[in-house]
Design a protein around this motif. Structure first.
Motif, PDB file in Angstrom:
ATOM      1  N   SER A  15       0.931  -1.273  -0.013  1.00  0.00           N
ATOM      2  CA  SER A  15       0.014  -0.162   0.204  1.00  0.00           C
ATOM      3  C   SER A  15       0.778   1.332  -0.021  1.00  0.00           C
ATOM      4  O   SER A  15       1.675   1.512   0.833  1.00  0.00           O
ATOM      5  CB  SER A  15      -0.790   0.004   1.063  1.00  0.00           C
ATOM      6  OG  SER A  15      -1.582   1.021   1.160  1.00  0.00           O
ATOM      7  N   THR A  70     -13.639  -5.893  -9.404  1.00  0.00           N
ATOM      8  CA  THR A  70     -13.586  -4.138  -9.223  1.00  0.00           C
ATOM      9  C   THR A  70     -14.737  -3.668  -8.041  1.00  0.00           C
ATOM     10  O   THR A  70     -15.559  -4.716  -7.633  1.00  0.00           O
ATOM     11  CB  THR A  70     -14.131  -3.323 -10.340  1.00  0.00           C
ATOM     12  OG1 THR A  70     -15.314  -3.732 -11.029  1.00  0.00           O
ATOM     13  CG2 THR A  70     -12.941  -3.381 -11.473  1.00  0.00           C
ATOM     14  N   GLU A  74     -13.084  -6.110  -5.155  1.00  0.00           N
ATOM     15  CA  GLU A  74     -12.167  -5.968  -5.288  1.00  0.00           C
ATOM     16  C   GLU A  74     -11.194  -6.280  -4.032  1.00  0.00           C
ATOM     17  O   GLU A  74     -11.455  -5.728  -3.125  1.00  0.00           O
ATOM     18  CB  GLU A  74     -11.684  -4.378  -5.785  1.00  0.00           C
ATOM     19  CG  GLU A  74      -9.987  -4.069  -6.207  1.00  0.00           C
ATOM     20  CD  GLU A  74      -9.841  -2.884  -6.584  1.00  0.00           C
ATOM     21  OE1 GLU A  74      -9.945  -2.677  -7.843  1.00  0.00           O
ATOM     22  OE2 GLU A  74      -9.664  -1.849  -5.889  1.00  0.00           O
ATOM     23  N   ARG A  79      -6.578  -3.154  -4.179  1.00  0.00           N
ATOM     24  CA  ARG A  79      -6.692  -2.034  -4.029  1.00  0.00           C
ATOM     25  C   ARG A  79      -5.530  -1.212  -3.364  1.00  0.00           C
ATOM     26  O   ARG A  79      -5.109   0.053  -3.838  1.00  0.00           O
ATOM     27  CB  ARG A  79      -8.014  -1.571  -2.737  1.00  0.00           C
ATOM     28  CG  ARG A  79      -9.269  -1.940  -3.366  1.00  0.00           C
ATOM     29  CD  ARG A  79     -10.086  -1.429  -2.347  1.00  0.00           C
ATOM     30  NE  ARG A  79      -9.905  -1.982  -0.969  1.00  0.00           N
ATOM     31  CZ  ARG A  79     -10.627  -3.011  -0.612  1.00  0.00           C
ATOM     32  NH1 ARG A  79     -11.399  -3.668  -1.475  1.00  0.00           N
ATOM     33  NH2 ARG A  79     -10.336  -3.630   0.656  1.00  0.00           N
ATOM     34  N   ARG A  82      -2.829  -0.863  -6.407  1.00  0.00           N
ATOM     35  CA  ARG A  82      -3.093   0.193  -7.543  1.00  0.00           C
ATOM     36  C   ARG A  82      -2.581   1.797  -7.051  1.00  0.00           C
ATOM     37  O   ARG A  82      -2.560   2.559  -7.690  1.00  0.00           O
ATOM     38  CB  ARG A  82      -4.618   0.292  -7.408  1.00  0.00           C
ATOM     39  CG  ARG A  82      -5.153  -0.658  -8.428  1.00  0.00           C
ATOM     40  CD  ARG A  82      -6.804  -0.652  -8.719  1.00  0.00           C
ATOM     41  NE  ARG A  82      -7.365  -1.668  -9.391  1.00  0.00           N
ATOM     42  CZ  ARG A  82      -7.735  -1.676 -10.682  1.00  0.00           C
ATOM     43  NH1 ARG A  82      -7.112  -0.866 -11.267  1.00  0.00           N
ATOM     44  NH2 ARG A  82      -8.417  -2.560 -11.126  1.00  0.00           N
ATOM     45  N   THR A  83      -2.313   1.964  -5.657  1.00  0.00           N
ATOM     46  CA  THR A  83      -1.947   3.127  -5.151  1.00  0.00           C
ATOM     47  C   THR A  83      -0.413   3.311  -5.701  1.00  0.00           C
ATOM     48  O   THR A  83       0.016   4.493  -5.503  1.00  0.00           O
ATOM     49  CB  THR A  83      -2.200   3.396  -3.996  1.00  0.00           C
ATOM     50  OG1 THR A  83      -1.136   2.036  -3.118  1.00  0.00           O
ATOM     51  CG2 THR A  83      -3.592   3.145  -3.397  1.00  0.00           C
TER      52      THR A  83
END
Length: 204
Positions: A15, A70, A74, A79, A82-83
């Motif tokens: 993350s 999604t 998801e 999640r 994706r950052t």
């Protein structure tokens, strides 16, 4: 940073802080050791596809993930990943190694895979990836290595015009850890084995 400290601090971070892009100088500092990693026969058959632009990152995640995963379905892992503000896609070419070892000084013109004690195109990719992971720690960055699902590899290849001879080995996400990032993954659920179980001296 001392090498032993980089090894001790290295972990997979899942993350990232999306408001902090990876500086170009830091990205170059991380990629350089990957390019200089050991290479069987000095084949230099490992390539990196670097994505930092938002549109490219979005295109990767669309290509690499199931469109059904999604919204509410998801995963927390996805999640978080994706950052990441930067992705380094690691590719290798088996043909480059077979070509190199068919040359006179290596003398394997038959290109027989049975003569290889290990597929060095993957060995070299692993060493290059580890060099990048350790360099990320040295640069003050967080990183994580993960794979592209086999059924999505061709879509990723087509999205970024990757040549057909390139084999997807994995992806390294790079960035600064999210403020609330916590340790996750298998190391939080499994105990590290004592070194005496893994290191054998003189005999097994």
């Amino acid at each position: 940073m001392e090498f032993t400290e980089a090894v001790r601090r290295r972990r997979m971070v899942r993350s990232y802080d999306p408001t902090r892009p990876v500086p170009e100088a830091s990205l170059e500092a991380v990629l350089s050791p990957g390019v200089r990693a050991p290479s069987a026969g000095f084949t230099q058959g490992i390539s990196f596809l670097v994505l930092t632009q938002p549109q490219d990152l979005d295109a990767f995640w669309r290509a690499a993930t199931d469109p059904d995963r999604t919204g509410r379905s998801e995963s927390a892992w996805l999640r978080g990943m994706r950052t990441a503000p930067a992705l380094v896609l690691v590719w290798t070419s088996r043909e480059a190694y077979l070509d190199r070892y068919a040359e006179a000084d290596k003398n394997r013109p038959d290109r027989d895979l049975a003569t290889w004690s290990a597929p060095y195109w993957f060995v070299d990719a692993g060493m290059a990836s580890m060099a990048i992971l350790l360099a990320a720690v040295d640069a003050g960055l967080a990183a994580c290595f993960f794979g592209v699902p086999p059924e999505r590899t061709d879509r990723v290849r087509q999205t970024f015009c990757v040549p057909d001879d390139q084999i997807s080995v994995g992806v390294i996400s790079l960035g600064y850890p999210a403020p609330d990032e916590r340790r996750a993954g298998s190391p939080t659920r499994r105990v590290r084995k004592p070194s005496q179980e893994l290191i054998h001296r003189g005999h097994w």
